[in-house]
Design an enzyme around this catalytic site. Structure first.
Site, mmCIF file in Angstrom:
data_model
loop_
_atom_site.group_PDB
_atom_site.id
_atom_site.type_symbol
_atom_site.label_atom_id
_atom_site.label_comp_id
_atom_site.label_asym_id
_atom_site.label_seq_id
_atom_site.Cartn_x
_atom_site.Cartn_y
_atom_site.Cartn_z
ATOM 1 N N HIS A 96 40.726 42.801 30.548
ATOM 2 C CA HIS A 96 40.927 42.488 31.975
ATOM 3 C C HIS A 96 42.428 42.676 32.284
ATOM 4 O O HIS A 96 43.136 41.711 32.553
ATOM 5 C CB HIS A 96 40.466 41.053 32.262
ATOM 6 C CG HIS A 96 40.258 40.747 33.707
ATOM 7 N ND1 HIS A 96 40.457 41.673 34.719
ATOM 8 C CD2 HIS A 96 39.869 39.596 34.337
ATOM 9 C CE1 HIS A 96 40.190 41.105 35.876
ATOM 10 N NE2 HIS A 96 39.840 39.859 35.686
ATOM 11 N N GLN B 166 44.244 41.250 35.509
ATOM 12 C CA GLN B 166 44.422 39.793 35.504
ATOM 13 C C GLN B 166 45.656 39.403 34.687
ATOM 14 O O GLN B 166 46.452 38.566 35.112
ATOM 15 C CB GLN B 166 43.174 39.123 34.915
ATOM 16 C CG GLN B 166 43.291 37.614 34.854
ATOM 17 C CD GLN B 166 43.269 36.967 36.229
ATOM 18 O OE1 GLN B 166 42.376 37.216 37.014
ATOM 19 N NE2 GLN B 166 44.265 36.130 36.526
ATOM 20 N N ASP C 267 39.558 30.141 29.472
ATOM 21 C CA ASP C 267 38.602 30.890 30.300
ATOM 22 C C ASP C 267 37.203 30.370 29.969
ATOM 23 O O ASP C 267 37.028 29.655 28.976
ATOM 24 C CB ASP C 267 38.739 32.399 29.981
ATOM 25 C CG ASP C 267 37.903 33.290 30.889
ATOM 26 O OD1 ASP C 267 37.453 32.831 31.960
ATOM 27 O OD2 ASP C 267 37.694 34.471 30.527
ATOM 28 N N CYS D 244 42.094 32.264 34.733
ATOM 29 C CA CYS D 244 41.885 33.419 35.620
ATOM 30 C C CYS D 244 40.895 33.122 36.736
ATOM 31 O O CYS D 244 40.893 33.814 37.753
ATOM 32 C CB CYS D 244 41.417 34.625 34.804
ATOM 33 S SG CYS D 244 39.817 34.404 34.000
ATOM 34 N N ARG E 94 47.201 38.124 41.973
ATOM 35 C CA ARG E 94 46.287 39.265 41.819
ATOM 36 C C ARG E 94 46.527 40.265 42.945
ATOM 37 O O ARG E 94 46.560 41.472 42.720
ATOM 38 C CB ARG E 94 44.817 38.812 41.844
ATOM 39 C CG ARG E 94 44.328 38.036 40.640
ATOM 40 C CD ARG E 94 44.368 38.838 39.342
ATOM 41 N NE ARG E 94 43.576 40.057 39.377
ATOM 42 C CZ ARG E 94 42.261 40.134 39.200
ATOM 43 N NH1 ARG E 94 41.569 39.052 38.939
ATOM 44 N NH2 ARG E 94 41.628 41.300 39.243
ATOM 45 N N ARG F 210 34.729 47.732 37.832
ATOM 46 C CA ARG F 210 34.400 46.545 37.017
ATOM 47 C C ARG F 210 33.027 46.805 36.417
ATOM 48 O O ARG F 210 32.055 47.015 37.140
ATOM 49 C CB ARG F 210 34.383 45.283 37.879
ATOM 50 C CG ARG F 210 33.730 44.105 37.177
ATOM 51 C CD ARG F 210 33.947 42.794 37.881
ATOM 52 N NE ARG F 210 35.306 42.344 37.695
ATOM 53 C CZ ARG F 210 35.719 41.088 37.935
ATOM 54 N NH1 ARG F 210 34.874 40.191 38.382
ATOM 55 N NH2 ARG F 210 36.974 40.753 37.737
#
Ligand code: CP
Ligand code: NVA
Length: 303
Positions: A130, A133, A222, A262, A290, A103
């Site tokens: 991402h 996700q 988000d 998310c 996830r 990440r």
């Protein structure tokens, strides 16, 4: 040839669908207590240059459930934070580990890492994408709606890493995606150009959240300021006024629509408390998935 997982576009629909099917099988096995130690004795390095709750825990628990070991590394406590070249870190890690998840900030960092890595590299979020996700999100859509085929997806908010990855997903999986983003906060132009070339007419961008959510099946949002953009929070709060996924917007979508986020969520900003806690919200299943998706990606790449 080692295969990495840096962006959804590195795979076709069938390959990604196979991973989602595997994720569902692994979920079933885990629920029934059936062992599935396909990474027995393997080690996956988990490198974080940004904060994380779900990604770290789902990868670490996931690799453990697969019989392997997850090795947490942060830039602040490794030589990466002191400027050691990515390519040197990548070549050393590949000598110790069977896979790496990173990440970080720039997409070019994961690409550089992958270029020099002899073991699979997984993108655990960059400023651009991402992908892990969105795989969990698609798994959740399939659980809730049986299929993504024929559904209309809506995005309300920032044209950020999540939005860009949804755009790739819409082009690969072939579903309708309508994004509503304030002026100046549109998705990445290169990602849009790629997706429009691959799936003409499937993806639209507007500034009107109402237009995006009208009769939609899947609603997404988000945070307004992503990791690394904290200094822009106040300015963004002004630009994103009217982009809160609240009851009024929800009422315009299909009554049986699902609401996704998310996480982490900022209640009262991009989503209201009533919507995230309401009957259309599937955010906790989405967060759980996830774990299963991470396992399926690791098993596919490193098993
Ligand atoms: N959704 C997500 O990636 O959460 P974390 O930032 O907590 O990992
Ligand atoms: N867009 C958010 C996603 C967090 C999981 C960020 O990059 O901070």
């Amino acid at each position: 040839m080692v295969r990495h997982f840096l962006a959804l576009r590195d795979y076709d629909e069938i390959e990604l669908y196979d991973m989602l099917t595997l994720a569902r099988e692994l979920k079933e096995k885990q629920k029934q207590g059936i062992p599935h130690r396909v990474l027995d004795g393997k080690t996956v390095a988990l490198i974080f240059e940004k904060a994380s709750t779900r990604t770290r825990v789902s990868f670490e628990v996931g690799v453990f459930q697969l019989g392997g070991h997850g090795l947490f590394l942060s830039s602040g406590t490794s030589q990466m934070g002191r400027g050691e070249p990515i390519k040197d870190t990548a070549r050393c890690m590949a000598r110790y580990c069977d896979g790496v998840m990173i990440r970080t900030f720039g997409q070019e960092v994961v690409e550089e890492f992958a270029k020099y890595s002899d073991v699979p590299v997984i993108n655990g979020l960059t400023d651009l994408f991402h992908p892990c996700q969105i795989m969990a999100d698609l798994m959740t859509v399939i659980e809730q709606k049986k299929s993504y085929k024929g559904l209309t997806f809506a995005w309300v908010g920032d044209g950020n890493n999540m939005a860009n990855t949804w755009i790739e997903a819409a082009a690969i999986f072939g579903f309708q995606l309508r994004l509503a983003c304030p002026k100046g906060y549109e998705p990445d132009a290169r990602v849009m150009a790629w997706a429009k070339g691959k799936a003409p007419g499937m993806i639209t961008v507007t500034t009107d959240p109402k237009e995006a959510v009208l009769d939609a099946d899947v609603l997404n949002t988000d945070v307004w300021a992503s990791m690394g953009q904290e200094a822009e929070q106040k300015e963004r709060e002004k630009s994103f006024a009217g982009y809160c996924l609240d009851d009024a917007l929800l009422a315009l979508a299909k009554p049986d629509c699902i609401v996704m986020h998310c996480l982490p969520a900022h209640r009262g900003e991009e989503i209201s408390d009533s919507v995230i806690e309401g009957k259309n919200s599937v955010v906790w299943d989405e967060a759980e998935n996830r774990l299963h998706v991470q396992k399926a990606i690791m098993a596919t790449l490193m098993g």
